[in-house]
Scaffold this motif. Structure first.
Motif, short mmCIF file in Angstrom:
data_model
loop_
_atom_site.label_atom_id
_atom_site.label_comp_id
_atom_site.label_asym_id
_atom_site.label_seq_id
_atom_site.Cartn_x
_atom_site.Cartn_y
_atom_site.Cartn_z
N VAL A 48 34.77 34.98 47.95
CA VAL A 48 36.07 35.61 48.21
C VAL A 48 37.01 35.39 47.03
CG1 VAL A 48 38.11 35.53 49.71
CG2 VAL A 48 35.81 35.44 50.72
N GLN A 49 36.91 34.23 46.40
CA GLN A 49 37.78 33.91 45.27
C GLN A 49 37.54 34.84 44.07
OE1 GLN A 49 36.00 31.79 47.07
NE2 GLN A 49 37.33 30.16 47.77
N SER A 50 36.43 35.55 44.03
CA SER A 50 36.10 36.44 42.92
C SER A 50 36.39 37.90 43.23
CB SER A 50 34.62 36.31 42.54
OG SER A 50 34.33 35.01 42.10
N LEU A 51 36.95 38.19 44.37
CA LEU A 51 37.17 39.59 44.74
C LEU A 51 38.10 40.31 43.77
CD1 LEU A 51 37.35 39.59 48.63
CD2 LEU A 51 35.61 40.61 47.17
N ASP A 52 39.09 39.61 43.24
CA ASP A 52 39.99 40.24 42.28
C ASP A 52 39.28 40.65 41.01
OD1 ASP A 52 42.09 39.96 44.02
OD2 ASP A 52 42.84 38.12 43.11
N GLU A 53 38.17 39.97 40.69
CA GLU A 53 37.40 40.27 39.49
C GLU A 53 36.38 41.39 39.73
OE1 GLU A 53 35.65 36.53 38.47
OE2 GLU A 53 37.57 35.51 38.60
N THR A 54 36.19 41.76 40.98
CA THR A 54 35.24 42.81 41.32
C THR A 54 35.95 44.15 41.17
OG1 THR A 54 34.19 41.33 42.89
CG2 THR A 54 33.68 43.66 43.12
N TYR A 55 35.41 45.01 40.35
CA TYR A 55 36.08 46.27 40.07
C TYR A 55 35.73 47.37 41.06
CZ TYR A 55 37.21 43.96 35.75
OH TYR A 55 37.68 43.07 34.83
N GLU A 56 34.84 47.10 41.97
CA GLU A 56 34.48 48.11 42.94
C GLU A 56 35.30 47.94 44.21
OE1 GLU A 56 30.67 47.03 45.21
OE2 GLU A 56 30.60 45.85 43.37
N THR A 57 35.37 48.99 44.98
CA THR A 57 36.04 48.92 46.27
C THR A 57 34.99 48.62 47.32
OG1 THR A 57 37.66 50.56 45.55
CG2 THR A 57 37.45 50.20 47.91
N ILE A 58 35.22 47.60 48.09
CA ILE A 58 34.29 47.23 49.15
C ILE A 58 34.83 47.86 50.44
CG2 ILE A 58 33.25 45.35 50.45
CD1 ILE A 58 33.56 43.63 47.91
N PRO A 59 34.02 48.72 51.06
CA PRO A 59 34.51 49.42 52.26
C PRO A 59 34.84 48.44 53.39
CG PRO A 59 32.13 49.71 52.00
CD PRO A 59 32.62 49.01 50.78
N GLY A 60 35.91 48.76 54.12
CA GLY A 60 36.26 47.97 55.30
C GLY A 60 37.16 46.79 55.04
N LEU A 61 37.50 46.50 53.78
CA LEU A 61 38.30 45.30 53.49
C LEU A 61 39.79 45.57 53.37
CD1 LEU A 61 36.21 43.21 50.96
CD2 LEU A 61 36.26 43.10 53.43
#
Length: 148
Positions: A48-61
């Motif tokens: 979860v701490q790396s979500l800001d670094e993920t450039y994709e959109t994760i559906p449902g979040l």
């Protein structure tokens, strides 16, 4: 040729994104074990701490904030369906050869409530019982403290 066949085979497999607390020792150990299992799905583990670094959109979040995501593990299906806590564990187990029968137990009256309750207690006490990694750790890799 084998590499191309493997990627084609993988593209046909179900894809699940597993969001977990990257500072929780229990969570890190569980992810290590889950990676060893023979899943019929492609499992992608993201702290979860790396979500800001993920450039994709994760559906449902879109409706969930970081604080909510850190309360329990979340499993996201490609269509955006979310499974949280014990339901997330069961969702993963449904894809693992030899452990699918455990997912069936979750449907037995009373066992879902018990599993959810046990999950909540362990999740609430996970830092006390299993410890917490340094916030700078990622996937269990940390710097060793300097000796005096």
């Amino acid at each position: 040729m084998a590499k191309k066949e493997r990627s084609t085979d993988e593209s046909k497999r179900e894809k699940l994104i597993v969001l977990y607390d990257g500072t929780c020792n229990l969570c890190l150990g569980s992810v290590r074990k889950l990676k060893e299992l023979q899943s019929t799905a492609v499992l992608r583990f993201i702290p979860v701490q790396s979500l800001d670094e993920t450039y994709e959109t994760i559906p449902g979040l879109a409706s969930l904030n970081t604080e909510t995501l850190l309360t329990k593990m979340h499993v996201v299906e490609a269509d955006g369906t979310l499974h949280a806590g014990a339901a997330g564990v069961i969702r993963i187990l449904r894809t693992v050869r030899g452990l699918r029968w455990l997912a069936w137990l979750y449907r037995v009256p009373g066992l879902r409530i018990a599993a959810d309750g046990i999950y909540r207690v362990i999740a609430a006490k996970r830092y006390d019982w299993f410890g917490r990694t340094d916030d700078s750790c990622h996937e269990g890799v940390c710097a060793l403290p300097k000796k005096d």
